[in-house]
Design a protein around this motif. Structure first.
Motif, short mmCIF file in Angstrom:
data_model
loop_
_atom_site.label_atom_id
_atom_site.label_comp_id
_atom_site.label_asym_id
_atom_site.label_seq_id
_atom_site.Cartn_x
_atom_site.Cartn_y
_atom_site.Cartn_z
N THR A 1 0.69 -1.28 0.00
CA THR A 1 -0.04 -0.07 -0.03
C THR A 1 0.75 1.23 -0.03
N GLU A 2 0.21 2.44 -0.42
CA GLU A 2 1.07 3.66 -0.18
C GLU A 2 1.43 3.69 0.93
N PRO B 1 9.15 -2.50 -8.49
CA PRO B 1 8.73 -3.33 -9.30
C PRO B 1 7.35 -3.91 -8.99
N ARG B 2 6.94 -3.74 -7.68
CA ARG B 2 5.25 -4.10 -7.31
C ARG B 2 4.48 -2.95 -7.71
N PHE B 3 5.06 -1.88 -7.65
CA PHE B 3 4.31 -0.56 -8.19
C PHE B 3 4.18 -0.57 -9.59
N GLU B 4 5.20 -1.12 -10.25
CA GLU B 4 5.09 -1.12 -11.77
C GLU B 4 4.22 -2.07 -12.32
N GLN B 5 3.97 -3.15 -11.46
CA GLN B 5 3.08 -4.16 -12.02
C GLN B 5 1.67 -3.76 -11.23
N ASN B 6 1.38 -2.84 -10.82
CA ASN B 6 -0.04 -2.33 -10.40
C ASN B 6 -0.06 -3.18 -8.96
N GLY C 1 -3.63 2.29 -3.46
CA GLY C 1 -3.45 3.68 -2.99
C GLY C 1 -3.52 4.65 -4.24
N LYS C 2 -3.10 5.98 -4.02
CA LYS C 2 -3.24 6.74 -4.80
C LYS C 2 -1.79 6.92 -5.52
N LYS C 3 -2.03 6.88 -7.01
CA LYS C 3 -0.73 6.70 -7.74
C LYS C 3 0.19 7.92 -7.33
N GLU C 4 -0.22 9.09 -7.40
CA GLU C 4 0.44 10.27 -7.11
C GLU C 4 1.14 10.31 -5.99
N ASN C 5 0.44 9.79 -4.80
CA ASN C 5 1.16 9.72 -3.56
C ASN C 5 2.23 8.49 -3.71
N ILE C 6 2.08 7.48 -4.29
CA ILE C 6 2.89 6.52 -4.31
C ILE C 6 4.10 7.00 -5.02
N LEU C 7 4.17 7.83 -6.20
CA LEU C 7 5.23 8.27 -6.89
C LEU C 7 5.83 9.31 -6.00
N HIS C 8 5.01 10.04 -5.38
CA HIS C 8 5.74 11.04 -4.31
C HIS C 8 7.00 10.20 -3.35
N TYR C 9 6.45 9.01 -2.79
CA TYR C 9 7.35 8.40 -1.83
C TYR C 9 8.48 7.68 -2.59
N ILE C 10 8.19 7.40 -4.01
CA ILE C 10 9.51 6.93 -4.56
C ILE C 10 10.20 8.03 -4.83
N GLY C 11 9.81 9.28 -5.08
CA GLY C 11 10.55 10.42 -5.37
C GLY C 11 11.63 10.63 -3.91
N GLU C 12 10.92 10.56 -2.86
CA GLU C 12 11.49 10.74 -1.47
C GLU C 12 12.67 9.62 -1.42
N TYR D 1 5.61 15.88 -4.89
CA TYR D 1 4.68 17.11 -4.57
C TYR D 1 5.56 18.50 -4.28
N GLY D 2 4.84 19.39 -4.58
CA GLY D 2 5.55 20.60 -4.21
C GLY D 2 5.52 20.99 -2.72
N GLN D 3 5.96 22.32 -2.59
CA GLN D 3 6.01 22.72 -1.11
C GLN D 3 4.66 22.84 -0.54
N GLY D 4 4.42 22.46 0.73
CA GLY D 4 3.31 22.41 1.35
C GLY D 4 2.77 20.80 1.63
N PHE D 5 3.15 19.88 1.06
CA PHE D 5 3.01 18.69 0.99
C PHE D 5 3.29 18.34 2.46
N GLY D 6 2.37 17.50 3.35
CA GLY D 6 2.90 16.99 4.40
C GLY D 6 3.24 18.14 5.64
N ALA D 7 2.77 19.42 5.42
CA ALA D 7 3.11 20.55 6.29
C ALA D 7 4.77 20.76 6.13
N ASN D 8 5.09 20.54 5.11
CA ASN D 8 6.67 20.71 4.91
C ASN D 8 7.47 19.90 6.00
N ASN D 9 6.82 18.82 6.64
CA ASN D 9 7.64 18.04 7.28
C ASN D 9 8.29 16.76 6.32
#
Length: 670
Positions: free
Chosen positions: A43-44, A120-125, A129-140, A201-209
């Motif tokens: 899950t995300e 790989p799990r994400f790429e195999q669907n 969870g929300k795709k944009e959120n998952i991509l954000h955590y991959i970015g992290e 995501y841009g500034q503001g996500f997660g209260a910038n924590n």
């Protein structure tokens, strides 16, 4: 309940909020210690938790009993905390380790595991969870891998680039673990940050924590500027790939580099990343208010207060910060305001105070009759008519001292230095006490305890302004339109005349005591020096100075000439009232150099010398020295041997850094 507690600790272990994925979502799941790879990364929320579990070790923040990041400028020409690091400043003290020494792949392995199993799990669907959120955590995770490698780049220079989970096969390990030239490591870091930027995501996500796009741009500008300046100023020392005495040529015999072109590449990258932040984000206002009114808990000055606010989520300049909390459910606190209030065994140095300009933009030694320098007989005198940052962020006799938790906020106390305090942790080491991070809320100042929950800034936009100014000037040898705009904005906020050209005109490098007027043994030009000065004054007590002096190669003068740290002008007048301990009890000032001495002797200097108080068994009494080897850490010998097909140092894919020997326990060659 046990399961819930374990997983709640996962959310809180770093002290960062998981805002954007709720801790409660985890409370009925198995603890991670019993979760198999097949059950995890489904899950995300799993992605969010795995990323944030790496924050603690990678982001330096306030914590525990002390001044936190406020101590970060120690071991530089800015400040000291306690006694300086003899490993750096006493020749022969830093030894080549057998193992450890900071050479470690634990975090890299953990991050690579994420990319091997979760991606790989994400790429195999297979992840809900929300795709944009998952991509954000991959970015992290890309950001965290970049930050991990940047820390190793600063520590060791050349470093193995490993992006996969390696099998327990010596041949594979040896092949994959070759140290790579530092410019390639730096380019890899920038590539990782580009991947992070694409997904975050841009500034503001997660209260910038949490990490965000602007934070990644800022780190990218920092990395690129660091590498550009390191390669430029260290070229020819063996620390830059391609140098005649570069130790990497043994395993990279065909390596070629045009250092000048690499420097240009990194400078351009620094500029482009920095302007993504600086063009978008304005600086926090400085109203000029220095002390709070009676009964008030803040100075009502946003610039000063942002370093001691509980909630920084609405401050635009703060790109990322760490939140703390103290309530009935959990406690995550630190001691920074309490230690600022009490002295903290910390002290700013005279050479740092001298770097601050007069309000009209002139250096103190070239002060005008209209805006005169008032001398240094008292701390108030030193600060009068000076840069607003000096007035805001350094205590003097006229400043209010924050009250502790047992005192009424209506009680007005004035600051008095106590360099001879009975307990070392309460001393002003130089009488120049850092005021940044001071809180006027007594709840945050529990005497001798780490019970504050003010937020801690990790990245702020002002750095982007300064990164751009430095990179653009180095690349083009002029202040371009954007750099002009950014520099004026920094100075306007500092309450200093915006005409930086006047500062350049009146700068006399022979009268400047700043280490950074040199790169190696060469004096830099006055414009570049003042760009460095601006950076030094802006980041007072924010753990930036060491990295800057290393990348600029500004410690070289200490190889042949000792540096003696000095603080305030103690023996003209200040000694008359700085003669009390932390409880206000008058004590005898002893300055004979004995084990009982508590202040330095006036026979040495009228300026307080914090390293020259006790002479016996004190290798720093006569000042600091430096070795050429100290710009990079030694590689542990056992690591060199392990990554050799025959266990010999000569055939290893890991080589020792310049000026360090290949023998355990030996000190620097030069």
């Amino acid at each position: 309940m046990k399961t819930k507690n374990i997983l709640l600790q996962l959310c809180l272990v770093t002290g960062f909020s998981i805002l954007g994925s709720s801790c409660e979502d985890f409370l009925d799941r198995k603890p991670l210690s019993s979760v198999t790879p097949k059950e995890y990364f489904q899950t995300e929320d799993h992605f969010a938790a795995y990323a944030i579990s790496h924050y603690q070790g990678l982001f330096p923040t306030h914590g525990g009993f002390g001044m936190g990041i406020g101590n970060g400028d120690s071991n530089t020409d800015n400040a000291i905390t306690g006694m300086a690091n003899t490993g750096y400043f006493v020749k022969g003290q830093w030894k080549v380790p057998a193992d450890g020494g900071g050479w470690n792949f634990g975090t890299i392995r953990s991050i690579n595991y994420f990319f091997a199993e979760a991606l790989p799990r994400f790429e195999q669907n297979l992840v809900s969870g929300k795709k944009e959120n998952i991509l954000h955590y991959i970015g992290e995770m890309h950001f965290l891998r970049a930050l991990t490698y940047f820390n190793y780049l600063k520590t060791f220079g050349d470093y193995p680039i490993i992006t996969e989970v390696l099998p327990d096969d010596s041949a594979v390990l040896i092949e994959k673990s070759k140290r790579q030239p530092r410019n390639k490591v730096a380019r890899f870091i920038l590539e990782e940050l580009d991947k992070a930027i694409e997904n975050l995501y841009g500034q503001g996500f997660g209260a910038n924590n949490r990490i965000n796009k602007e934070t990644a741009y800022l780190l990218k500008s920092r990395v690129a500027l660091y590498e550009a300046t390191f390669e430029k100023y260290h070229q020819g020392t063996g620390r830059v790939p391609g140098d005649a005495n570069w130790p990497g040529k043994a395993i990279h015999p065909d390596f070629q580099i045009n250092v000048d072109e690499e420097v240009k590449f990194f400078l351009k990258e620094a500029m482009e990343a920095a302007e993504k932040v600086a063009d978008k984000i304005e600086l926090t206002e400085n109203t000029g208010n220095i002390d709070p009114e009676a009964g008030q808990l803040t100075t009502s000055n946003p610039y000063f207060d942002m370093f001691a606010q509980v909630d920084l989520s609405k401050n635009k300049e703060v790109l990322m910060w760490r939140s703390y909390a103290k309530n009935s459910d959990f406690t995550i606190t630190h001691g920074t305001p309490a230690w600022v209030q009490s002295g903290g065994n910390n002290g700013l140095l005279k050479t740092y105070i001298e770097s601050f300009l007069m309000e009209d933009g002139r250096p103190w030694y070239a002060a005008s009759n209209e805006n005169p320098y008032m001398g240094d007989v008292t701390l108030d005198d030193v600060k009068k008519n000076r840069d607003g940052r000096l007035q805001l962020f350094v205590f003097s006799e006229s400043n209010r001292l924050p009250n502790i938790s047992s005192e009424s906020i209506d009680m007005i106390k004035k600051f008095v230095p106590h360099p001879a305090a009975g307990r070392g942790e309460m001393r002003d080491r130089t009488c120049y006490r850092l005021r940044k991070y001071a809180s006027f809320d007594p709840v945050q100042n529990v005497w001798g305890k780490a019970e504050s929950f003010t937020g801690c800034i990790l990245y702020r936009a002002a750095e982007a302004y300064l990164n751009y100014i430095e990179a653009s000037y180095m690349l083009n040898n002029k202040i371009d339109t954007k750099a002009d705009k950014y520099w004026k904005a920094i100075r306007k906020r500092a309450k200093v005349n915006e005409d930086y050209n006047q500062t350049i005109q009146f700068t006399d490098l022979t009268k400047e005591t700043d280490f950074a007027k040199y790169s190696g043994n060469n004096l830099i030009d006055k414009t570049l020096f003042n760009i460095r000065r601006e950076r030094r004054c802006e980041f007072i007590g924010e753990d930036m100075r060491w990295d800057d002096l290393i990348r600029w190669r500004s410690f070289d003068k200490m190889i042949d000439t000792k540096f003696i740290p000095e603080g305030c002008n103690f023996w003209d007048k200040i000694y008359e009232y700085a003669n009390k301990d932390e409880n206000g009890t008058v004590i005898e000032l002893i300055s004979d150099g004995s084990s009982k001495a508590n202040v330095s002797s006036k026979d040495l200097s009228k300026y307080f010398r914090p390293m020259s108080i006790n002479k016996t068994n004190n290798e720093l009494y006569n000042g600091y020295t430096w070795s050429k080897a100290n710009y990079l850490s030694p590689v542990p010998i056992r690591q060199i041997e392990l990554l050799s097909p025959d266990g010999s140092i000569e055939n290893s894919v890991i080589y020792q850094n310049p000026y360090w020997p290949n023998k355990i326990g030996d000190s620097a060659i030069e």
